[in-house]
Design a protein around this motif. Structure first.
Motif, PDB file in Angstrom:
ATOM      1  N   LEU A 134      34.929  11.071  29.214  1.00  0.00           N
ATOM      2  CA  LEU A 134      36.062  12.428  27.872  1.00  0.00           C
ATOM      3  C   LEU A 134      37.525  12.385  28.887  1.00  0.00           C
ATOM      4  O   LEU A 134      38.480  12.061  28.287  1.00  0.00           O
ATOM      5  N   ALA A 135      37.095  12.581  29.756  1.00  0.00           N
ATOM      6  CA  ALA A 135      38.334  13.314  30.087  1.00  0.00           C
ATOM      7  C   ALA A 135      39.670  11.850  30.488  1.00  0.00           C
ATOM      8  O   ALA A 135      40.309  12.297  30.428  1.00  0.00           O
ATOM      9  N   ASP A 137      39.612   9.412  29.184  1.00  0.00           N
ATOM     10  CA  ASP A 137      40.134   8.375  28.186  1.00  0.00           C
ATOM     11  C   ASP A 137      40.908   9.879  27.059  1.00  0.00           C
ATOM     12  O   ASP A 137      42.040   8.806  26.010  1.00  0.00           O
ATOM     13  N   THR A 138      41.035  11.009  26.915  1.00  0.00           N
ATOM     14  CA  THR A 138      41.772  11.802  26.511  1.00  0.00           C
ATOM     15  C   THR A 138      42.547  12.260  27.285  1.00  0.00           C
ATOM     16  O   THR A 138      43.664  12.997  26.382  1.00  0.00           O
ATOM     17  N   LEU A 139      42.371  13.080  28.518  1.00  0.00           N
ATOM     18  CA  LEU A 139      43.288  14.124  28.513  1.00  0.00           C
ATOM     19  C   LEU A 139      44.503  13.075  29.453  1.00  0.00           C
ATOM     20  O   LEU A 139      43.988  12.208  30.330  1.00  0.00           O
ATOM     21  N   LYS A 140      45.069  13.390  29.051  1.00  0.00           N
ATOM     22  CA  LYS A 140      46.804  12.682  29.484  1.00  0.00           C
ATOM     23  C   LYS A 140      48.117  13.942  30.550  1.00  0.00           C
ATOM     24  O   LYS A 140      48.151  14.853  30.479  1.00  0.00           O
ATOM     25  N   SER A 144      39.647  14.424  36.991  1.00  0.00           N
ATOM     26  CA  SER A 144      40.621  13.386  36.190  1.00  0.00           C
ATOM     27  C   SER A 144      42.045  13.606  36.425  1.00  0.00           C
ATOM     28  O   SER A 144      42.820  12.869  36.304  1.00  0.00           O
ATOM     29  N   ASN A 192      44.476  10.114  36.662  1.00  0.00           N
ATOM     30  CA  ASN A 192      44.635   9.901  35.508  1.00  0.00           C
ATOM     31  C   ASN A 192      46.613  10.217  35.820  1.00  0.00           C
ATOM     32  O   ASN A 192      47.403   9.629  35.718  1.00  0.00           O
ATOM     33  N   PRO A 213      39.285   0.698  27.446  1.00  0.00           N
ATOM     34  CA  PRO A 213      39.229   2.459  27.754  1.00  0.00           C
ATOM     35  C   PRO A 213      38.531   2.313  29.519  1.00  0.00           C
ATOM     36  O   PRO A 213      37.113   2.009  29.407  1.00  0.00           O
TER      37      PRO A 213
END
Length: 297
Positions: free
Chosen positions: A91-92, A94-97, A23, A27, A54
């Motif tokens: 999940l990572a 879409d959620t971790l930035k 991730s 990202n 997403p």
């Protein structure tokens, strides 16, 4: 039962760590630079820039048909671990930035590839994949074990890369090729490189001197067998020895110092185990390499 549970938990933790590393690659480096390095995640990156959907959710949706096929062919334990890694990665993504630390696409391609390869290697070492082309590559590699899984993945990812060239630009597709190559090499090294070695095959009339020096000076085992040269019809003795990568130069020096005309073949050897590699080697006794007695003509 307790050992099985401990092994399962260890694999799950390794998968979670690998997904976290992947991730970071996506990202922080790849997605901001519009680099789609193959796989379902790469395809989802293309969809993201075209539609705004997403990446994680699109990746998970694309994996459903592959999971149905994989469940029938790969078995429950493997698919459960792969499902875990796929859901965690979705999940990572879409959620971790993570902040973008470079605007240079070449740096993004190189560092993204290195970090992505590290994450993939961790997941592969736990006998799982992140779904998508990883899962397809795993199924192909099980049927064709001679092929490296990382290189099967490279071939499948080329399809997504070509799509990225069409959707973005040829230049961004070329950056994706760099990322795929670097990531493949890193993942391959993690799977095989830690136990890789070099195998020497040597044909020389000075075979006994060469074998003796390798065994005395390097404490490496040497195997010999008798063979017949099909061109000359003469009997020859063939030496076979496996050494670590850092010992290659030393073995070549021994061989060529004894016989500068020796015939030498050096091949890669993967997953080497046994004396001197996965446990300490004892002192090797010196035995002469004897030819088999020939039948009287």
């Amino acid at each position: 039962m307790r050992e099985r549970t401990r092994d399962w938990l260890r694999k799950c933790l390794t998968i979670a760590l690998g997904v976290l590393v992947m991730s970071v690659a996506y990202n922080m480096f790849l997605v901001p630079a519009k680099i789609a390095p193959g796989g379902v995640s790469g395809a989802a990156t293309i969809v993201y820039y075209l539609t705004g959907l997403p990446i994680g959710a699109v990746s998970l949706a694309m994996n459903v048909p592959l999971f149905i096929l994989g469940w029938r062919q790969e078995g429950r334990d493997f698919i459960v671990r792969t499902l875990l890694s796929t859901v965690l990665l979705s999940l990572a993504l879409d959620t971790l930035k993570f902040p973008r630390i470079t605007e240079d696409p070449m740096l993004s391609a190189l560092f993204g590839g290195v970090i992505l390869g590290l994450g993939l290697g961790l997941v592969f070492m736990s006998d799982a994949t992140t779904g998508g082309t990883d899962l397809a590559a795993k199924m192909i590699q099980r049927r064709l074990p001679r092929l490296s899984m990382a290189w099967v993945l490279f071939g499948l990812d080329m399809i997504v890369t070509i799509a990225a060239m069409i959707a973005f630009s040829p230049e961004e597709g070329l950056y994706a090729l760099i990322t795929i190559y670097v990531g493949t090499k890193i993942a391959d090294f993690m799977l095989e490189g830690m136990r890789s070695a070099r195998a020497f095959t040597v044909v020389s009339p000075h075979h006994e001197a060469i074998a003796r020096r390798v065994m005395i000076e390097m404490n490496r085992g040497v195997t010999c067998w008798n063979a017949t040269g099909m061109y000359s019809g003469q009997e020859v003795t063939v030496l076979y020895c496996v050494v670590s990568n850092r010992e290659v130069t030393r073995v070549k020096h021994i061989i060529l110092s004894e016989d500068k005309n020796a015939f030498i073949v050096i091949a890669d050897a993967h997953e080497v185990g046994g004396e001197g590699f996965t446990f300490n080697r004892p002192t090797i006794p010196l035995l002469p390499c004897k030819r088999k007695p020939q039948a009287p003509s």
